[in-house]
Design a protein around this motif. Sequence first.
Motif, short mmCIF file in Angstrom:
data_model
loop_
_atom_site.label_atom_id
_atom_site.label_comp_id
_atom_site.label_asym_id
_atom_site.label_seq_id
_atom_site.Cartn_x
_atom_site.Cartn_y
_atom_site.Cartn_z
N MET A 141 22.87 41.36 0.30
CA MET A 141 22.50 41.76 1.65
C MET A 141 23.70 41.90 2.57
O MET A 141 23.67 42.68 3.52
CB MET A 141 21.51 40.76 2.24
CG MET A 141 20.10 41.00 1.80
SD MET A 141 19.62 42.70 2.11
CE MET A 141 19.19 43.25 0.49
N ALA A 142 24.78 41.16 2.27
CA ALA A 142 25.97 41.27 3.11
C ALA A 142 26.45 42.72 3.13
O ALA A 142 26.81 43.26 4.17
CB ALA A 142 27.06 40.35 2.60
N ALA A 143 26.41 43.37 1.96
CA ALA A 143 26.91 44.73 1.87
C ALA A 143 26.09 45.67 2.73
O ALA A 143 26.64 46.46 3.50
CB ALA A 143 26.88 45.18 0.41
N SER A 144 24.76 45.56 2.66
CA SER A 144 23.96 46.49 3.45
C SER A 144 24.04 46.16 4.93
O SER A 144 24.03 47.05 5.77
CB SER A 144 22.52 46.51 2.96
OG SER A 144 22.11 45.23 2.64
N GLY A 145 24.16 44.86 5.25
CA GLY A 145 24.32 44.49 6.66
C GLY A 145 25.57 45.09 7.25
O GLY A 145 25.54 45.68 8.33
N VAL A 146 26.67 44.98 6.51
CA VAL A 146 27.93 45.54 7.01
C VAL A 146 27.84 47.06 7.10
O VAL A 146 28.37 47.68 8.02
CB VAL A 146 29.09 45.10 6.10
CG1 VAL A 146 30.33 45.90 6.39
CG2 VAL A 146 29.37 43.64 6.32
N PHE A 147 27.10 47.65 6.17
CA PHE A 147 26.91 49.10 6.21
C PHE A 147 26.22 49.49 7.51
O PHE A 147 26.68 50.41 8.22
CB PHE A 147 26.09 49.53 5.00
CG PHE A 147 25.79 50.99 4.95
CD1 PHE A 147 26.78 51.91 4.65
CD2 PHE A 147 24.50 51.45 5.19
CE1 PHE A 147 26.51 53.25 4.60
CE2 PHE A 147 24.22 52.80 5.14
CZ PHE A 147 25.22 53.70 4.85
#
Lengths: 332, 782
Positions: free
Chosen positions: B278-284
């Motif tokens: 989820m960190a990746a999509s949040g940063v996206f």
Amino acid sequence: MRFKHYLIFTIVLTFYKIDAQTRAKGLEEKVQQLTDLTAKKSIISLNYNRFKDYVKAPPRDYSFVVMFTAMAPSRRCAICQHVYDEFLVVANSFRFSQIYNNKLFFGMVDFDEGSDIFQMLRLNTAPVIMHFPAKGKPKPADSMDFERAGIHAEAIAKWIQDRTDVQIRVFRPPNYSGAVAVATLFALVAGFLYLRRNNLEFLYNKQMWAGAALMFCFTMVSGQMWNQIRGPPFYHRSKNGPVYINGGSHGQFVLESYIVAALNCSVVVGMIAMIEAAGGVKNPDVVRSQVDGKKRRFQSVVGLILVCVFFSLLLSVFRAKTQGYPYSFLFK
Amino acid sequence: MPATAAGKPVNGPNKGLFQNTAGFSTLITVTVLTLAWLAGFASRLFAVIRFESIIHEFDPWFNYRSTAYMVQHGFYNFLNWFDERAWYPLGRIVGGTVYPGLMITSGTIHWILHTLNIPIHIRDICVFLAPVFSGLTAIATYLLTSELWSRGAGLFAACFIAIVPGYSSRSVAGSYDNEGIAIFALQFTYYLWLRSVKSGSVSWSICTALSYFYMVSAWGGYVFIINLIPLHVFVLLIMGRFSQRLFVSYTVFYIIGLLLSMQIPFVGFQPIRTSEHMAASGVFALLMAIGAMKYLHSLNPKGQWKQLLIVGGLTAAALVFIMVVFLTYMGVIAPWSGRFYSLWDTGYAKIHIPIIASVSEHQPTTWSSFFFDLHVLVCTFPVGLWYCIKNINDERVFVALYALSAVYFAGVMVRLMLTLTPVVCILAGIAFSILLDLVLKEDEVIMTQPEPEESKNLYDKAGKVKKRTQEPLPPADAVLGMNVRSGTLIAFMILLMLFSVHCTWATSNAYSSPSIVLASYGNDGSRKILDDFREAYGWLSQNTAEDARIMSWWDYGYQIAGMGNRTTLVDNNTWNNSHIALVGKAMASNESAAYEIMSMLDVDYVLVIFGGAIGYSGDDINKFIWMVRIAEGEHPRDIHEADYFTERGEYRIDSEASKTMLNCLMYKLSYYRYDSGGSPPGYDRTRGSLPGNRGFKLTYLEEAYTSEHWLVRIYRVKKPDEFNRPRIPLAKRTIPTSNAVSKKFTSGLGSGVQYDTTSKRRKGLLKNKPTIVKGKKVGRLE
């Protein structure tokens, strides 16, 4: 006179009758009393009489889990408080859970209130948690082994499940202290930043950030995480004086890890000193204009000595810990 | 390593021949990298030279087995492979539960070589895959470090990683495991990521995503990448280093990487369904929001935009965070899995997941294992980190984050030392390069300007290369003096030499044991090979029925399947805890209770490892307490850990041991008929005591095979008609016709069908006979 005799007879009879009643109704009454006591406080504190009545006296259909402890500050029992907290968590979890019944009670005996109980059970240590089953005498397995199981509420609950088949789901009162600490820290940092909002230059101080990063690296590399998880002693006291370095490669002492962190740190400082003396990475002009050649040479030599000596020390400590390691440098 | 040392003087003599600096430095780079590759390859061959070309340990056997299956049956059949030989009776869908990158890699190499008409067995490819890839890792590290600092530092880092024990521990010849190729993929992905951040070009980002895809197909550790890269982006945003380059590279990488990673069957929808991703999509989402606001800002550059930007960014971040938390709470997103969660809450696994806690490589790391795996690098890499942070730019933010996160994970789990090692090599390479560069550069200034031909032999390659890439310092810098400089040089050469001998020693002594072939050394230095494991597995494959089911502890599941080619109940893919607990329960129960479980699970043979005769400490009795713990987790009513300890809480096997311990199946199978091991016959050399329960008989099992040094013991589970069966009334007696047992004899003879029919006919004959007694006898004989 006759009247008097009658009276005495009646009194005797009454007493006898009461006595008989307690014996006959004992179980129900005891359970009722215990339930009432538990309603007030989930751990019943026991003195000698109560202990004899509720725990030792035969008509019982309930199990009793009793903690023997010494809570008075003068006894200086540090672990007792921990065990008490965890025991209380278990007792409360049971008390307020759906499976609560009157087949299991929790009790506590403090040494200062019931030293005769300790003598009766031949207990020399505290804390001890013992289980008194509904039938029969306690077996050796009925006293809990903290050494192996630990003192966590979960462990106690599991042990109780072992002994009594009552499964207690440990419900800890949510611990807000961590969250509060973090929130306070955040608030402090935010407040600090707000107060200094006109002068935030220090946030761009690379030296500070680099220092913090290095500290973190030293902490991890010297095995502080291992200390945190395993909780080794600070150092070992043996007959021949204190031992600072654990002899095996699978263990370490807290002090030992500090020493290693210091050694690592010295090597790094030495190397940075050498680099700075030789001109640094980017802006050698500043260094050159300020420091003359002699001083830089001196700094360089000091750095080199730091690196060599402390690395050799590290190597020799490692060599002492690792069986059959063949290499060393400067020191054996 | 000899070759690293050899790599250094190469540049000296060559120097005079090449006046063309670019060509010269390329030649040096190629030479050093080739030598590093060779040195790395050579230092990983100890096991092959000492023993033979053999697959090591446990997991590699499964990888080898599935690779062989893929080579034989083709890729699509491999993806659809349902392995009924594992996890009896559940089976395992292998294609959907492995990271296939390893098999595809070696399968591809096999295919190419065979297309070129080079007939090489797939086993040799598997054995030598990891050492070959260590060379590729060195090259990837070189590229990554040159992006970060300089080419000289890159060469240092490449030489370090080629031989450092922290990496060779997982990549010696024969250790055919995911990590062997995954470290290469990791480093290469990071290199491409830095390239794409630097250039902001779509093509580099797509390359990053492709390399990430390879990493996802190869190892579960890809989660490290998909969290570290977003962290990098996030920190850059906080530092106010947003740029169009960053925007392009991350968005392209994230979308393509996400789509590609979901193509791996084992990963499936995890990248959009679990908290780890989820960190990746949040940063996206955050990057998108900030990009949009920047765009609005560019439309109207006046006004209160700066404050709006900050407030908007913070709001967007908060929104994204709350969204993720909400979705997790709603159950759309799975929470952190236990394995990852235990990295943060270090006490978690010990209480809740004994199967994780039981593995020794999931323990925290002591300082001595840091030192053992990294040696001099462990106290020099902070220097590199210091200078990276002091001279910060976009890429160095990345390496700092990489170092800090990896050093934390390595502290929590010994196993994750593997992810720390590359970054330590990079940073230590930078540190050494800075220092030697400075020391040698002054030398250069003084010596080469009068007569360039004279300077020989003193130079280190890194200093040489670096000198060309940075602007030379003015001669006024030469202040340190000759003595100090040469002293420094000598001292650091000694350190590097110590490092290389340490690496060789560590790789040779600690990491090169195949663990399925043991060696013992006599007093006169003579070596004795103990080949019990292969002996026993060979016996299994030759003397038991094709479909025989072997019960053993899960450690040996892959080996039984790989070498013995028999059905196992549990194996090293520990996906089903309750099944493992059932096996643990069988081992921990007494014989009759265990027999019930074993007949429930259709067990034909039980295999235990017993090291008492030769003092082998990794045997089943030493692991037994974990079996009890795991069994207790699932069957708390039947198994109690405390029963297996003495009253004083000791774990013993001698006469003071508890009764439960002395009568459990594992104990009996280990010590049945045991009379070897030293002066009192039956002495257990591993535990150093005499077993407490001896001379007992087995009722429900019979010994089938014991290997030469008692290391592997195999027992046959008797059929119900083979042990003291109750008397059956005459009318109910039947002669058994179905016969797993008779098959076992026939398969040994090799002419199964024919023999089977004759035996049946003979049975029919006997059945017609009026006397019952004879029929019973035949039943027993079988």
